[in-house]
Scaffold this active site. Sequence first.
Site, PDB file in Angstrom:
ATOM      1  CE  LYS A  52      46.554  41.085  39.462  1.00 37.73           C
ATOM      2  NZ  LYS A  52      46.248  39.690  38.567  1.00 37.73           N
ATOM      3  CD  GLN A  96      44.200  39.820  35.657  1.00 35.45           C
ATOM      4  OE1 GLN A  96      45.391  40.188  35.982  1.00 35.45           O
ATOM      5  NE2 GLN A  96      43.267  39.317  36.258  1.00 35.45           N
ATOM      6  CG  ASP A 119      49.807  35.268  37.666  1.00 35.67           C
ATOM      7  OD1 ASP A 119      49.635  35.955  38.995  1.00 35.67           O
ATOM      8  OD2 ASP A 119      49.696  35.796  36.514  1.00 35.67           O
TER       9      ASP A 119
END
Length: 292
Positions: A52, A96, A119
């Site tokens: 990422k 995460q 997200d």
Amino acid sequence: MTIIDGKATAAEIKKEIAREVERMVSAGGKQPHLAAVLIGHDGGSETYVRNKIIACEACGFRSSLIRFEDIVTEEELLACIDRLNRNADVDGFIVQLPLPAHIDKQRVIEAIDYRKDVDGFHPINVGRLAIGLPGFISATPKGILELMRRYGIATSGRKCVILGRSNIVGKPMAQLMMQKEYGDTTVTVCHSHSTDIKEECRRADILISAIGKPDFVTADMVKPGAVVIDVGTTRVPDATKKSGYRIAGDVKFDEVAPLCSFISPVPGGVGPMTICTLMLNTLAAAKHEYYD
Ligand code: GUN
């Protein structure tokens, strides 16, 4: 039969984003900024977060990585989220997953300001998607839609079968494929307690598998001419690989591919798109596309 090249499509999209960021910055705007919170040292999570950050560089974004050991308390993590929520330079951030067992995942997700939830996991974004309002859509379903759009795959009025009902793939994918503005298909969702899965799959014009069972989808489950999208990412031991494993999809590719009009392989199909759609969400956050 066309093999969908997610790697090439993702590279193209990242170039488009980089050009857009250049325009924004040269017009006096700020560089988009994505922050990632990583807890512990899980190998998969380390790789995802590293990729990422590399993608941020390719897109011309600023990135920040905030790390905690897995003994971090929920309060410490929530305090970090609060700081990121209030940091005006950070356009979007992710925590995460998976999290250590002593931390309440849902509490963490709901602590994130939905306007920075790139997200698309916050209930406000999930709910807005369900009623057709703009908001952040989670990376995998958004990536699949983008692949289908860029490959000119017609969806409207067709029958779509989704294998798997997870919160981050199956459920949002079903919402998107059902809605008029996106897939506009007739959707069936199959899961571990569905009966007649083979028959359901055989009726699908578009089959999207996200169950994490290697070789589950076989040729006798696929209608000739169908579009097959493989979201499986199961690690299976492989002594010929340096890492000792390879990533396996849900679809028995060699026997299914000849039947398909389009098929996404594993690796190189949906996988590379997921980080790229996170970048699209970060760009949208920086431009306040969905929220003021
Ligand atoms: N772990 C596996 N996939 C994801 C993802 O898309 N976002 C976050 N935050 N964690 C993940």
